[in-house]
Scaffold this active site. Structure first.
Site, PDB file in Angstrom:
ATOM      1  N   GLN A 189       0.847  -1.192   0.000  1.00 56.70           N
ATOM      2  CA  GLN A 189       0.000   0.000   0.000  1.00 56.70           C
ATOM      3  C   GLN A 189       0.882   1.241   0.000  1.00 56.70           C
ATOM      4  OE1 GLN A 189      -3.121   1.541   0.409  1.00 56.70           O
ATOM      5  NE2 GLN A 189      -2.167   3.442   1.080  1.00 56.70           N
ATOM      6  N   ARG A 191       0.808   5.820  -0.754  1.00 53.13           N
ATOM      7  CA  ARG A 191       0.158   7.055  -1.203  1.00 53.13           C
ATOM      8  C   ARG A 191       1.220   8.068  -1.655  1.00 53.13           C
ATOM      9  NH1 ARG A 191      -0.512   8.008   4.799  1.00 53.13           N
ATOM     10  NH2 ARG A 191       0.444  10.017   5.285  1.00 53.13           N
ATOM     11  N   ASN A 192       2.429   7.573  -1.892  1.00 52.85           N
ATOM     12  CA  ASN A 192       3.537   8.442  -2.271  1.00 52.85           C
ATOM     13  C   ASN A 192       4.342   7.831  -3.410  1.00 52.85           C
ATOM     14  OD1 ASN A 192       3.442  10.619  -0.221  1.00 52.85           O
ATOM     15  ND2 ASN A 192       3.795   8.934   1.218  1.00 52.85           N
TER      16      ASN A 192
END
Length: 380
Positions: A189, A191-192
Site C-alpha cells: 500500500q 500514497r507516495n
C-alpha cells in the site's frame, strides 16, 4: 475458494459482485462526491467484500464499538452515505435512489434504513482522537446527521479516464495472479512516489514470495501529499526500470485516504485480501498522519485480529547506511543516524520545490525526473 480465481478466499468467504444492468429512467436521484462514487464501484467489484452496500445501523454500531461487523467479521472503517434530515426522509419514502456523480448516473441504492449517529464517538473509535486537526476527524464532524443503509447495484462505469488506466477488479487481479502462477502475493500500500528504501523493502519480500502487488491509493488526500498522476507515473517508471516483469504487478486502488493509522491498516489488508493477496507489508506508521499514532500501532493492532486470513509482514524502516554500504534497517545495522541516507516528506517536498534532486540512495533519478516534470506535483 472464493468466486473467481486466487489462492486465498475473499474476506467473508465470497467475492461480492453488484454489477448489473437496470432501467433507471424516472428514478429519484442524489449526487455524491467522486470519492464516494469510487467506493460504490469498489463495493460492486468486491474490493470491499463482504459489503454489498452502505452499512446498516447494526453493522455500523458494531464497527464503531468493536471494529467488527455485527456477524463478528473484522471491519474497521465504516462505509457510509451521510445525508440531511429532509433527504433521509425522502430516500426512505422513495426506496430506490439513483446515485450520480461528476461523471453521471452510476448506481442504484436500495434504501433499507436511515439512522443518526454520534460523531464524537465515531471519530474517537476510528481515528483514536477527537482533535479536528486530524483530517479524518474534521471530515467526520462535517458530515450530515443521518446515515443511509442499503445494498447497491452498479449500472454504469465512468467513461475512459487516464487516471483509471491501472484500475483492476479482484476478478482481474486474481486471474492475473493465477496466470502468473503466483501462490504467495505480497501487497504494498502506498500514497507516495517510491523511495529506494520502499523499493528495497518490496524486493526483500520478493526473495521469499512469488510476486509483489504494488497498489497505490488514488483519491482525495490532504494538502502537501503528492497528486495521483505523479504517484502512478513514478511507480510505472520504477517498475519498468528496476523490477522483474514476471514478479511484479501495478494496479491502482481508487478510494479516499482516511489517515486512520492502525484501523486503516486492517482496512487496507482486507481490501488486498479481496484482490487475492496472501500477505501485506505493514511498515512503520502505516496510514498515519502527524503524531496521532505510535510508530508501531499499525502493526500491534493485528494481534486483535488473529482471524484475518491475509498475513501481515512487519518491516522496520529501511534506509541506506553509508557505513554498511547497503540498504538496511535498525535490526541489522548498528550505526547511528549520522550514517543514514533518509529524508522526511517535508524535506523532500522542500527539495523538489527548490528544484533540487534528493540523493540517489533516497530516490531513483528516473522517479525524481517524473516529479520534476510535473507542473504541480503536490496537492494544494
Amino acid at each position: 475458494m472464493s468466486q473467481g480465481t486466487g489462492s486465498i478466499r475473499a474476506h467473508g468467504g465470497k467475492l461480492v459482485n453488484r454489477i448489473t444492468q437496470k432501467n433507471t429512467s424516472g428514478m429519484y436521484s442524489f449526487s455524491v462526491s467522486d470519492d464516494l462514487a469510487n467506493d460504490v464501484e469498489n463495493i460492486a467489484d468486491g474490493i470491499l467484500s463482504p459489503l454489498e452496500g452502505f452499512l446498516l445501523q447494526d453493522d455500523f454500531e458494531s464497527v464503531i464499538s468493536k471494529g467488527r461487523l455485527a456477524n463478528n467479521l473484522p471491519w474497521t472503517i465504516p462505509i457510509v452515505l451521510d445525508v440531511d434530515r429532509e433527504t433521509a426522509t425522502k430516500m426512505k419514502e422513495t426506496g430506490d435512489v439513483l446515485l450520480k456523480a461528476r461523471h453521471g448516473e452510476f448506481a442504484i441504492l436500495h434504501v433499507e434504513e436511515t439512522y443518526t449517529f454520534d460523531k464524537e464517538k465515531t471519530a474517537k473509535a476510528v481515528y483514536g482522537t477527537t482533535d479536528t486537526n486530524h483530517p479524518g476527524v474534521a471530515k467526520t464532524f462535517s458530515m450530515n446527521e443521518f446515515l443511509v443503509g442499503g445494498k447497491i447495484d452498479y449500472v454504469k462505469r465512468p467513461s475512459d479516464d487516464p487516471i483509471r488506466k491501472y484500475r483492476m477488479s479482484p476478478l482481474q487481479t486474481r486471474k492475473s495472479f493465477q496466470d502468473a502462477n503466483w501462490k504467495s502475493i505480497v501487497a504494498f500500500q502506498t500514497r507516495n512516489p517510491p523511495h529506494v528504501a520502499h523499493e528495497m523493502l518490496q524486493k526483500t519480500s520478493l526473495t521469499t514470495h512469488d510476486g509483489v502487488f504494488v497498489n497505490p491509493l488514488i483519491g482525495k488526500k490532504k494538502s502537501g501529499d503528492f497528486v495521483d498522476e505523479v504517484i502512478i507515473k513514478s511507480y510505472a517508471t520504477l517498475i519498468e526500470n528496476y523490477y522483474p516483469k514476471n514478479r511484479s504487478m501495478l494496479a491502482t486502488l481508487h478510494t479516499e485516504m482516511q489517515y486512520a493509522g492502525p484501523k486503516e491498516a486492517i482496512h487496507h489488508s482486507i481490501m488486498r485480501q479481496n484482490y487475492g493477496c496472501t500477505h501485506i507489508i505493514i511498515g512503520r506508521d502505516h496510514a498515519g498522519v502527524g503524531k496521532y499514532y505510535s510508530p508501531f500501532a499499525a502493526q500491534e493492532i493485528f494481534s486483535d485480529y488473529p482471524d484475518l486470513e491475509i498475513e501481515p509482514i512487519f518491516f522496520p524502516a529501511f534506509y541506506y547506511c553509508r557505513k554498511c554500504l547497503a540498504f538496511t534497517n535498525e535490526r541489522a545495522c548498528p550505526h547511528g543516524e549520522e550514517f543514514r541516507e533518509q529524508i522526511s516528506g517535508t524535506k523532500l517536498r522542500a527539495l523538489i520545490d527548490e528544484g533540487k534532486s534528493p540523493s540517489e540512495f533516497i530516490m531513483r533519478p528516473e522517479v525524481v525526473q517524473v516529479i520534476m516534470n510535473h507542473k504541480k506535483p503536490f496537492v494544494d
